[in-house]
Design an enzyme around this catalytic site. Structure first.
Site, mmCIF file in Angstrom:
data_model
loop_
_atom_site.group_PDB
_atom_site.id
_atom_site.type_symbol
_atom_site.label_atom_id
_atom_site.label_comp_id
_atom_site.label_asym_id
_atom_site.label_seq_id
_atom_site.Cartn_x
_atom_site.Cartn_y
_atom_site.Cartn_z
ATOM 1 N N CYS A 101 50.278 14.295 70.825
ATOM 2 C CA CYS A 101 49.969 13.389 69.708
ATOM 3 C C CYS A 101 50.953 12.225 69.645
ATOM 4 O O CYS A 101 51.055 11.552 68.632
ATOM 5 C CB CYS A 101 49.947 14.173 68.410
ATOM 6 S SG CYS A 101 51.392 15.215 68.203
ATOM 7 N N HIS B 41 35.116 44.139 74.572
ATOM 8 C CA HIS B 41 36.483 44.072 74.044
ATOM 9 C C HIS B 41 37.148 45.456 74.016
ATOM 10 O O HIS B 41 38.352 45.572 74.200
ATOM 11 C CB HIS B 41 36.519 43.426 72.655
ATOM 12 C CG HIS B 41 35.696 44.111 71.628
ATOM 13 N ND1 HIS B 41 34.322 43.997 71.575
ATOM 14 C CD2 HIS B 41 36.046 44.928 70.616
ATOM 15 C CE1 HIS B 41 33.873 44.711 70.557
ATOM 16 N NE2 HIS B 41 34.896 45.288 69.963
#
Ligand code: CTP
Length: 414
Positions: A158, A72
């Protein structure tokens, strides 16, 4: 040949697959893209897909590297831009709270607060409207050099309709490119966020003026000021120096706000800043008339019926006056609020007021325009007398963003 490096962080939602198109557009433009997938993203899309599209590694594990430095840290050092698309409510919450429990969140934590981040949220409408999600976004914009490209309205996975769909990939791509076109590694922490419009002075008016009749009553209109405020917020995100003159009360922003009530007060404020601004956006609904006389005390209903009339006088047309005074380098943008013949009436106003651009909206549709959080507008310009451009129904924030992108393309590019 681009040599800029982009980290593309993908979190897990149904929109994860759209990050492939985004990666593809960026790679075609010769940006070097390294992707990180969260665990949930991998449920929707695989690392192999991104590896193939980007011709580059796609990381999924914080400890899976064979370089000397932690992955990272190495990735952060190299990156010119961090794009998080789609960003879930979970990723946003972790980011706002400095949680670092996987590769992507650890990288976000280690990423410089000065380098640019582009965040494209996507989630269910209720989640998007959740005050905690919104507070987290506010924390992020206040502390990091982060541009948020809001989700748009539409049919969601949804099976509901509402705001939450990932912004158009094309728009995310354009925003990423424009963030990269600056020497973004040198950006300062955003008190005034640096951006494409840094150094530009933008004067914006918003809301509906109120013309007093007596201490209790006024002549007004239905404008809420939301469109003007969205324009001010979006221009501020682009780094412009903003002065917002508005009839809204007690707004809290990091730019200058002047509260006014009447057309006369608005005119005075606009005229005192007009000379120094490069762009004026008059989105305020200015009352064309005011009562000839303002009663010092409340007019009683017992008043004789023969006195039941209200003589009016005309207010000055602020924009028309400024159209005549405008200098070469100033851009004048007006709004046209119309109930009939939208385009013809807007074009007349564009010409009569000598504007560079007019934003026309139909005001007799309760689902858009006055008072609503949504709008649908047409953009008309003097230049080459071209066809009007429609910005289809969307949130006022998104419409504001698109108007400013249009202004940028049409008037600010050499
Ligand atoms: N405007 C202005 N001063 C006024 C009236 C309007 O500066 N007295 C500006 C508005 O801020 C807007 C543009 O002019 O940017 C057009 O306003 P609109 O209300 O649509 O049209 P008007 O010019 O007032 O004409 P009409 O009401 O007849 O449609």
């Amino acid at each position: 040949m681009q040599n800029k490096k982009i980290i593309l962080g993908v979190s897990g939602g149904i929109a994860s697959y759209k990050a492939c198109d985004l990666a593809s557009l960026l790679v075609k433009d010769n940006y070097k893209v390294q992707t990180i997938l969260t665990d949930s993203a991998q449920k929707f899309i695989s690392a192999l897909t991104f590896k193939t599209i980007t011709y580059n590694d796609c990381y999924t594990n914080q400890f899976d590297y064979d370089i000397v430095e932690p992955l990272h840290i190495e990735m952060c050092r190299e990156a010119d831009l961090l794009v998080l698309a789609p960003a879930t409510a979970n990723l946003i919450a972790k980011m706002a709270n400095g949680i670092a429990d996987d590769l992507l969140t650890t990288l976000i934590c280690a990423y410089s607060s000065k380098k640019p981040i582009l965040l494209a949220p996507a989630m269910n409408t209720a989640m998007w409207e959740n005050p905690i999600v919104q507070a987290n976004l506010k924390t992020i914009t206040e502390n990091l050099n982060c541009t948020i490209i809001n989700p748009i309205e539409g049919q969601l996975a949804c099976r509901t309709e509402g705001i939450g769909k990932l912004a158009e990939v094309e728009n995310i791509y354009k925003q990423a490119v424009s963030l990269l076109s600056k020497n973004s590694s040198n950006l300062q922490l955003p008190i005034l966020p640096e951006g494409e419009w840094s150094g530009l002075k933008v004067l914006i008016t918003a809301g509906g003026t109120k013309e007093p009749i007596d201490p209790v009553r006024f002549l007004g209109n239905r404008s809420s000021g939301k469109m003007g405020l969205a324009l001010a917020d979006e221009a501020y995100k682009k780094g412009a120096d903003i002065i917002l003159i508005t009839t809204q009360k007690a707004l809290k922003r990091n730019y200058k706000i002047i509260e006014v009530e009447t057309a006369h007060e608005l005119q005075k404020a606009v005229e005192s800043y007009f000379d120094t601004c490069q762009i004026l956006i008059m989105s305020a609904a200015v009352s064309d008339f005011r009562p000839l006389q303002v009663f010092a005390s409340k007019v009683k209903k017992s008043r004789s019926e023969s006195d039941w009339y209200l003589p009016l006088t005309k207010n000055p047309d602020i924009l028309e006056t400024l159209g005549r005074l405008k200098k070469e380098n100033q851009i004048l943008i007006g709004f046209a609020a119309e109930s009939d013949n939208l385009i013809q009436n807007a074009r007349k106003k564009l010409e009569n007021k000598k504007l560079d651009l007019i934003v026309a909206n139909q005001v007799d549709n309760t689902e858009i325009g006055f008072g609503s959080d949504y709008n649908e507008v047409y953009l008309l310009t003097q230049k080459d007398n071209s066809e009007e451009i429609i910005l289809p129904k969307n949130t006022k924030t998104q419409i504001a963003f698109q108007i400013l992108e249009f202004v940028q393309d049409k008037f600010l590019k050499c």
